[in-house]
Design a protein around this motif. Structure first.
Motif, PDB file in Angstrom:
ATOM      1  N   PHE A   1       0.865  -1.195  -0.002  1.00  0.00           N
ATOM      2  CA  PHE A   1       0.026   0.116  -0.050  1.00  0.00           C
ATOM      3  C   PHE A   1       0.881   1.251   0.021  1.00  0.00           C
ATOM      4  O   PHE A   1       2.088   1.145  -0.083  1.00  0.00           O
ATOM      5  CB  PHE A   1      -1.169   0.211   1.172  1.00  0.00           C
ATOM      6  CG  PHE A   1      -2.292  -0.722   1.008  1.00  0.00           C
ATOM      7  CD1 PHE A   1      -3.553  -0.249   1.411  1.00  0.00           C
ATOM      8  CD2 PHE A   1      -2.405  -1.903   0.197  1.00  0.00           C
ATOM      9  CE1 PHE A   1      -4.737  -0.673   1.013  1.00  0.00           C
ATOM     10  CE2 PHE A   1      -3.487  -2.596  -0.104  1.00  0.00           C
ATOM     11  CZ  PHE A   1      -4.651  -2.129   0.271  1.00  0.00           C
ATOM     12  N   THR A   2       0.164   2.317   0.158  1.00  0.00           N
ATOM     13  CA  THR A   2       1.097   3.683   0.092  1.00  0.00           C
ATOM     14  C   THR A   2       2.048   3.610   1.032  1.00  0.00           C
ATOM     15  O   THR A   2       2.156   3.451   2.273  1.00  0.00           O
ATOM     16  CB  THR A   2       0.084   4.971   0.475  1.00  0.00           C
ATOM     17  OG1 THR A   2      -1.025   4.595  -0.322  1.00  0.00           O
ATOM     18  CG2 THR A   2       0.934   6.140   0.271  1.00  0.00           C
ATOM     19  N   LEU A   3       3.204   3.956   0.591  1.00  0.00           N
ATOM     20  CA  LEU A   3       4.470   4.016   1.205  1.00  0.00           C
ATOM     21  C   LEU A   3       4.730   5.629   1.769  1.00  0.00           C
ATOM     22  O   LEU A   3       5.008   6.783   1.090  1.00  0.00           O
ATOM     23  CB  LEU A   3       5.725   4.311   0.599  1.00  0.00           C
ATOM     24  CG  LEU A   3       5.746   2.729  -0.505  1.00  0.00           C
ATOM     25  CD1 LEU A   3       7.057   2.641  -1.160  1.00  0.00           C
ATOM     26  CD2 LEU A   3       5.505   1.681   0.548  1.00  0.00           C
ATOM     27  N   ALA A  32      -8.100   4.687  -6.780  1.00  0.00           N
ATOM     28  CA  ALA A  32      -6.726   4.315  -7.387  1.00  0.00           C
ATOM     29  C   ALA A  32      -6.653   3.514  -8.483  1.00  0.00           C
ATOM     30  O   ALA A  32      -7.606   2.599  -8.656  1.00  0.00           O
ATOM     31  CB  ALA A  32      -5.970   3.943  -6.166  1.00  0.00           C
ATOM     32  N   PRO A  33      -5.592   3.531  -9.446  1.00  0.00           N
ATOM     33  CA  PRO A  33      -5.704   2.759 -10.564  1.00  0.00           C
ATOM     34  C   PRO A  33      -5.259   1.433 -10.121  1.00  0.00           C
ATOM     35  O   PRO A  33      -4.451   1.213  -9.104  1.00  0.00           O
ATOM     36  CB  PRO A  33      -4.704   3.503 -11.193  1.00  0.00           C
ATOM     37  CG  PRO A  33      -3.933   4.410 -10.604  1.00  0.00           C
ATOM     38  CD  PRO A  33      -4.765   4.557  -9.427  1.00  0.00           C
ATOM     39  N   ALA A  34      -5.784   0.339 -10.759  1.00  0.00           N
ATOM     40  CA  ALA A  34      -5.306  -1.076 -10.509  1.00  0.00           C
ATOM     41  C   ALA A  34      -4.003  -1.504 -11.346  1.00  0.00           C
ATOM     42  O   ALA A  34      -3.964  -1.964 -12.274  1.00  0.00           O
ATOM     43  CB  ALA A  34      -6.310  -1.944 -11.141  1.00  0.00           C
ATOM     44  N   THR A  35      -3.039  -0.644 -10.886  1.00  0.00           N
ATOM     45  CA  THR A  35      -1.393  -0.914 -11.347  1.00  0.00           C
ATOM     46  C   THR A  35      -0.460  -1.064 -10.474  1.00  0.00           C
ATOM     47  O   THR A  35      -1.021  -0.799  -9.030  1.00  0.00           O
ATOM     48  CB  THR A  35      -1.202   0.322 -12.188  1.00  0.00           C
ATOM     49  OG1 THR A  35      -1.355   1.551 -11.527  1.00  0.00           O
ATOM     50  CG2 THR A  35      -2.344   0.619 -13.551  1.00  0.00           C
ATOM     51  N   LEU A  40       1.454   1.293  -4.901  1.00  0.00           N
ATOM     52  CA  LEU A  40       2.285   1.632  -4.151  1.00  0.00           C
ATOM     53  C   LEU A  40       2.320   3.239  -4.082  1.00  0.00           C
ATOM     54  O   LEU A  40       3.747   3.904  -3.910  1.00  0.00           O
ATOM     55  CB  LEU A  40       3.784   1.303  -4.699  1.00  0.00           C
ATOM     56  CG  LEU A  40       3.987  -0.402  -4.359  1.00  0.00           C
ATOM     57  CD1 LEU A  40       4.814  -0.694  -5.334  1.00  0.00           C
ATOM     58  CD2 LEU A  40       3.949  -0.742  -2.871  1.00  0.00           C
ATOM     59  N   GLY A  41       1.216   3.877  -4.418  1.00  0.00           N
ATOM     60  CA  GLY A  41       1.509   5.389  -4.423  1.00  0.00           C
ATOM     61  C   GLY A  41       2.436   5.978  -5.234  1.00  0.00           C
ATOM     62  O   GLY A  41       2.922   6.952  -4.836  1.00  0.00           O
ATOM     63  N   GLY A  42       2.550   5.540  -6.261  1.00  0.00           N
ATOM     64  CA  GLY A  42       3.277   6.146  -7.401  1.00  0.00           C
ATOM     65  C   GLY A  42       4.934   5.484  -7.313  1.00  0.00           C
ATOM     66  O   GLY A  42       5.985   5.985  -7.939  1.00  0.00           O
TER      67      GLY A  42
END
Length: 250
Positions: A1-3, A32-35, A40-42
């Protein structure tokens, strides 16, 4: 998830009581996009280094430890038959880490579009080849593993979405879902102290001390801990801990 970066630290849990804690998180991630970058928040570029770290962390429990002349010093602790990926997203951790070790993996994910993408696209080949057991669309606050099913239950960058009470209950249910000698792996951000709430995605970053207190409350004993190296500067320290099935602690 987001760092996440640490913007503030709080010492109370009042945010847990607010209405919509879980539905707000679901709404946030549904946008959020399914990528990999979306998961990982970019910071999708960290996948190789962080999954390599997870692999190295776990291998001694699956392959054992060898000494001089390749003689086994410590035998394997668990089998490599079945793992569970909690907070799986589109299956990034399953594809790049768990399925490189385990024969079969179940995925548990709260966001419908992520688990659908995992099943239909990202892990479609693995599913066809019988490497995936179940795609389970459910929040961890509701997930109850089948008793005695898993060698490893792995929770990565997701437990911040559970309140303290629900996290303890989740760990207790996970204990029942493990095979004998099975392990619970936790890889998550840690705050320097206290709690750091993110109101955007309804999550909390806990200190190492708080995490370990919740492990103990759930009846888990800390077996090993290590720090993930090679992460971008400015992010939370990545801290993963493996808990063994232990005697229940009231």
């Amino acid at each position: 998830f987001t760092l996440a970066r640490m913007d503030q630290t709080e010492n109370d849990t009042s945010d847990f009581a607010r209405e919509g804690w879980y539905t707000d998180a679901l709404e946030y991630w549904s946008e959020a996009p399914a990528t990999i970058n979306g998961m990982l928040g970019g910071f999708g570029s960290v996948t190789n280094v962080e999954t390599k770290g997870s692999m190295e962390f776990m291998l001694e429990y699956i392959r054992g430890k060898k000494g001089a002349r390749n003689i086994t010093k410590v035998p394997p602790r668990i089998d490599n038959q079945y793992a569970c990926d909690c907070g799986a997203g589109i299956g990034r951790v399953s594809k790049h880490f768990l399925l490189k070790i385990f024969d079969k993996v179940d995925l548990v994910e709260y966001t419908p579009k992520f688990i659908k993408h995992a099943e239909k696209v990202y892990l479609a080949n693995e599913r066809r080849n019988g490497r995936i057991g179940k795609f389970i669309c459910l929040g961890l606050q509701e997930f109850e593993p089948e008793e005695g099913k898993y060698d490893l239950i792995w929770c990565q960058w997701v437990l911040g979405h559970l309140t303290d009470d629900d996290l303890v209950k989740f760990f207790r249910r996970c204990r029942k879902g493990l095979k004998p000698n099975g392990l619970i792996g936790v890889k998550d951000n840690v705050a320097k102290f206290g709690y750091c709430f993110d109101k955007d995605d309804s999550s909390v970053t806990r200190s190492d001390e708080i995490f370990k207190g919740l492990f103990q409350k759930a009846g888990l004993s800390l077996l090993k801990e290590a720090t993930q190296d090679g992460m971008p500067d400015g992010l939370y320290e990545k801290h993963r801990e493996t808990c063994r099935l232990g005697d229940y602690i009231e």
